[in-house]
Design a protein around this motif. Structure first.
Motif, PDB file in Angstrom:
ATOM      1  N   LEU A 227       0.729  -1.077  -0.059  1.00 34.76           N
ATOM      2  CA  LEU A 227       0.080  -0.085   0.059  1.00 34.76           C
ATOM      3  C   LEU A 227       0.807   1.408   0.112  1.00 34.76           C
ATOM      4  CD1 LEU A 227      -2.533  -1.273   2.684  1.00 34.76           C
ATOM      5  CD2 LEU A 227      -2.781  -1.021   0.162  1.00 34.76           C
ATOM      6  N   PRO A 228       0.346   2.335  -0.296  1.00 34.03           N
ATOM      7  CA  PRO A 228       1.146   3.690  -0.408  1.00 34.03           C
ATOM      8  C   PRO A 228       1.724   3.979   1.006  1.00 34.03           C
ATOM      9  CG  PRO A 228      -0.929   4.000  -1.724  1.00 34.03           C
ATOM     10  CD  PRO A 228      -1.148   2.491  -0.794  1.00 34.03           C
ATOM     11  N   THR A 229       1.156   3.540   2.194  1.00 36.86           N
ATOM     12  CA  THR A 229       1.449   3.720   3.222  1.00 36.86           C
ATOM     13  C   THR A 229       2.936   3.058   3.779  1.00 36.86           C
ATOM     14  OG1 THR A 229      -0.305   2.306   4.318  1.00 36.86           O
ATOM     15  CG2 THR A 229      -0.632   4.682   4.326  1.00 36.86           C
ATOM     16  N   ILE A 256       4.282   2.058  -3.086  1.00 41.81           N
ATOM     17  CA  ILE A 256       4.888   1.820  -1.808  1.00 41.81           C
ATOM     18  C   ILE A 256       6.055   3.018  -1.852  1.00 41.81           C
ATOM     19  CG2 ILE A 256       6.147   0.013  -2.805  1.00 41.81           C
ATOM     20  CD1 ILE A 256       6.418  -1.154  -0.105  1.00 41.81           C
ATOM     21  N   THR A 257       6.447   3.448  -0.647  1.00 37.68           N
ATOM     22  CA  THR A 257       7.721   4.464  -0.493  1.00 37.68           C
ATOM     23  C   THR A 257       9.133   3.535  -0.572  1.00 37.68           C
ATOM     24  OG1 THR A 257       6.433   6.067   0.576  1.00 37.68           O
ATOM     25  CG2 THR A 257       9.005   5.997   0.736  1.00 37.68           C
ATOM     26  N   GLY A 275      12.056   1.303   9.805  1.00 38.84           N
ATOM     27  CA  GLY A 275      11.033   0.495  10.341  1.00 38.84           C
ATOM     28  C   GLY A 275      10.280  -0.038   9.104  1.00 38.84           C
ATOM     29  N   PRO A 276      10.996  -0.779   7.864  1.00 44.26           N
ATOM     30  CA  PRO A 276       9.985  -1.102   6.912  1.00 44.26           C
ATOM     31  C   PRO A 276       9.123  -2.076   7.090  1.00 44.26           C
ATOM     32  CG  PRO A 276      12.220  -2.197   6.690  1.00 44.26           C
ATOM     33  CD  PRO A 276      12.242  -1.336   8.225  1.00 44.26           C
ATOM     34  N   THR A 277       8.067  -2.099   6.457  1.00 43.83           N
ATOM     35  CA  THR A 277       6.875  -3.176   6.349  1.00 43.83           C
ATOM     36  C   THR A 277       7.304  -4.160   5.359  1.00 43.83           C
ATOM     37  OG1 THR A 277       5.712  -1.650   4.788  1.00 43.83           O
ATOM     38  CG2 THR A 277       5.087  -1.474   7.055  1.00 43.83           C
ATOM     39  N   PHE A 278       8.204  -3.780   4.314  1.00 43.95           N
ATOM     40  CA  PHE A 278       8.439  -4.958   3.376  1.00 43.95           C
ATOM     41  C   PHE A 278       9.934  -4.997   3.344  1.00 43.95           C
ATOM     42  CE2 PHE A 278       3.937  -4.384   2.544  1.00 43.95           C
ATOM     43  CZ  PHE A 278       3.722  -5.535   2.252  1.00 43.95           C
TER      44      PHE A 278
END
Length: 653
Positions: A227-229, A256-257, A275-278
């Protein structure tokens, strides 16, 4: 607003998607780059503007539609902008690994007839100038980092600011040129020339079309939603196919950033800040992280070591039952994830090579949502993945929705060659129809990997390369990679090469993990001067012997390792021993270390080495040492019985 994966139909090239994002979400952050300790942000409109400037600059240099534009450097926004700029004017992009040696660069630029290369900095410029002396094609080298460049006076060199000036002049003369060039693009255009791993020879260049590639990335996102977040940290080499997916294509679709670390050495600290999500890391990186955790525990107090051991035991026991240990989470895993920067991970992936089940369990027990992916460059990267809640350490999961898989010529156990096709399948190898015909038949890619479908779950199990599956002279079939991965779970082992094909028994050439073994040795007062000296120490041999005995205990008797030798140097991609994605080139090892291998399968306890090694900076060092051939098991009738330890000889440097 949620990303629309259907955009890849309406906007079927990379630049078209970029312009759409910049128009609809101009102020949304697309990228961050850490420089001098500060995270600099680039919005979608910034991204578009930089691509526009580089594209117009390339046109001003005379670059024509259909040509190949090269880029070389570490993972930086400029490298991504350069790639999309090439696509915007109808050119193919060719990413070159930043640590490639000059001869590797020369082969690629001449083979693809690259006239213009965009380079990160002085280091890459020096490499390209060396190549350009004998290159048939290089005409211009554009550099982005001007530090150290004042001393150069070469007509082929062009700085970023000069390129921008040329772009501005063209824009003033033809204000609609950039939009026109982007509009000319088609999803059927070849956008990316992506190097294959090249485990046996020079890498081939897979031609990947923009539309099919983006379509395959959308299929990936349907099973691993972004997601974009969300945040992704780009650390793997940008020319690698999976980084093309994660850092270039998927962000254009999902927004995604993408975050670029300051330096490879600051990766873990930068991960913790973001603190990446991916996250996508190569197996070697996951192995290194696990080894570093064990290394830090070596320096910890006795109480902390006991808490670590307790937490790992409870975590692994709970994992085996499909649960999580609350106590292990409290005393170990939560603070450990925070320390590593993994606290916010929604999904973590590993691919490019096999990851040992023990390393997989380590991270799964920690609460890292690690999943295995599998694929090939020719099929637009990964096309299988574990689904959440359905992770099997021995498999690579299930295929994406756009993927077809089958096992060709299976044996009685269902093991055969993996054959596949995806919506993003390549058009063929660039200027190599013969290689294309050899790998692609009737629209299917013959991967060269051996595998089978696991009964019940339908998961794909990948065993090894078909050509690497080996049989001893006594008829025992084995997978070198499977045993190597077991060994590399040890924090003390960086690389292992299993031998034994057409030989009476299995043996191994091993490289120690210097950063950890050196710390271990210092704690015990063991004197050494360098890698060669340390790897020859009797105490180190005894340490590695214990690691081999642990692994042997988990293997069938016929597949146990009988002997090992600690190599005097690390295996290195610069020496051709590994690919740039850290896969072992077995044919190079067999040829380069033939004397050592022959000695392993003789009765001699020691082999003398007198050789010269060349370092990346060009310096040369002569190595004279005696390598001990450590016997673990007796061959023949006494196989399976521990052998008496030989005397060790030290290094003579």
């Amino acid at each position: 607003m949620e990303p629309d994966y259907g955009n890849v139909v309406r906007y079927d090239t990379f630049p078209k998607l970029l312009l759409h994002n910049a128009e609809v979400w101009p102020g949304e952050v697309a990228m961050r780059e850490k420089e001098f300790g500060v995270w600099n942000e680039f919005t979608w409109s910034d991204y578009r503007d930089r691509v526009r400037e580089i594209a117009l600059g390339l046109l001003a240099l005379g670059v024509k539609r259909g040509e190949v534009v090269g880029f070389i450097g570490k993972n930086r926004p400029e490298m991504v902008w350069s790639e999309l700029a090439a696509h915007a004017i109808g050119c193919m992009s060719l990413g070159i690994y930043h640590d490639a040696m000059p001869q590797e660069v020369a082969y690629l630029v001449d083979y693809a007839e690259v006239r213009v290369v965009l380079a990160e900095d002085e280091e890459q410029v020096d490499k390209l100038l060396e190549v350009a002396e004998n290159s048939k094609s290089i005409e211009k080298i554009v550099y982005f980092d001007a530090r150290g460049m004042r001393k150069y006076s070469d007509d082929r060199l062009l700085g970023w600011e000069e390129l921008r000036t040329m772009a501005a002049k063209l824009d003033a003369h033809e204000p609609g040129r950039f939009a026109e060039e982007v509009e000319k693009g088609s999803g059927q255009d070849v956008a990316i020339l992506c190097t294959t791993s090249g485990t046996t020879s020079h890498p081939k260049l897979a031609m990947l079309q923009a539309g099919p590639f983006l379509g395959h990335c959308a299929a990936y996102l349907k099973v691993d939603e972004k997601l974009p977040t969300d945040n992704y940290v780009s650390v793997l080499p940008l020319p690698w196919i999976m980084e093309q997916i994660y850092a270039v294509a998927q962000p254009l679709i999902s927004r995604i950033t993408v975050n670029f670390v300051e330096e490879p050495e600051t990766m873990m600290a930068d991960l913790r800040e973001i603190g990446p999500t991916f996250v996508l890391l190569a197996p070697r990186v996951w192995e290194q992280i696990a080894a570093d955790v064990h290394s830090r525990m070596m320096d910890a107090t006795r109480f902390k070591r006991k808490m670590f051991d307790l937490g790992m035991r409870l975590g692994l026991e709970a994992l085996a039952k499909g649960r999580r240990s609350k106590l292990a989470e409290l005393i170990l895993f939560r603070p450990l994830r925070d320390r590593l920067g993994f606290s916010f991970l929604k999904s973590a992936a590993t691919g490019g090579a096999a990851l040992g089940p023990e390393t997989f369990r380590f991270f799964q027990a920690m609460g890292v949502p690690l999943r295995q992916i599998y694929g090939q460059t020719e099929l637009a990267g990964a096309y299988t993945i574990h689904r959440m809640g359905d992770v099997d350490f021995d498999t690579v999961g299930l295929p994406f929705g756009d993927t077809e898989l089958r096992i060709d010529q299976p044996d009685p156990n269902g093991v055969g060659e993996i054959v596949a096709r995806t919506a993003g399948m390549f058009l063929g190898f660039y200027r190599n129809d013969e290689a294309t015909r050899a790998d692609v038949r009737d629209g299917w890619m013959y991967t060269g990997d051996a595998g089978y479908f696991k009964p019940g779950s339908g998961h794909l199990v990948v065993i090894d390369r078909v050509k690497d599956l080996a049989v001893t002279s006594t008829g025992t079939r084995f997978s070198p990679q499977f045993i190597e991965n077991k060994l590399k779970f040890s924090p003390f082992i960086a690389e292992a090469v299993i031998l034994g094909n057409a030989r009476p028994y299995l043996a191994a050439i091993v490289c120690i993990r210097y950063s950890i073994v050196s710390k271990w040795a210092e704690q015990r007062g063991i004197a050494f001067t360098n890698y060669t000296s340390l790897s020859s120490q009797p105490e180190v041999y005894r340490l590695l012997r214990q690691e081999f005995e642990k692994v042997n205990a988990t293997l069938p008797e016929a597949q146990r390792v009988h002997k090992f030798v600690l190599l005097y140097k690390e295996l290195d991609a610069d020496d051709g021993e590994l690919t740039r994605t850290r896969k072992v080139r077995r044919n190079v090892i067999a040829e380069k270390y033939a004397d050592i291998i022959d000695a392993i399968y003789s009765d001699t306890p020691v082999v003398h080495v007198d050789t010269v090694i060349r370092f990346q900076d060009g310096t040369i060092s002569r190595i004279q040492t005696d390598l001990v051939l450590e016997k673990l098991l007796e061959a023949g009738p006494a196989a399976g019985q521990p052998a008496r330890q030989p005397q060790h000889a030290g290094a003579k440097e």
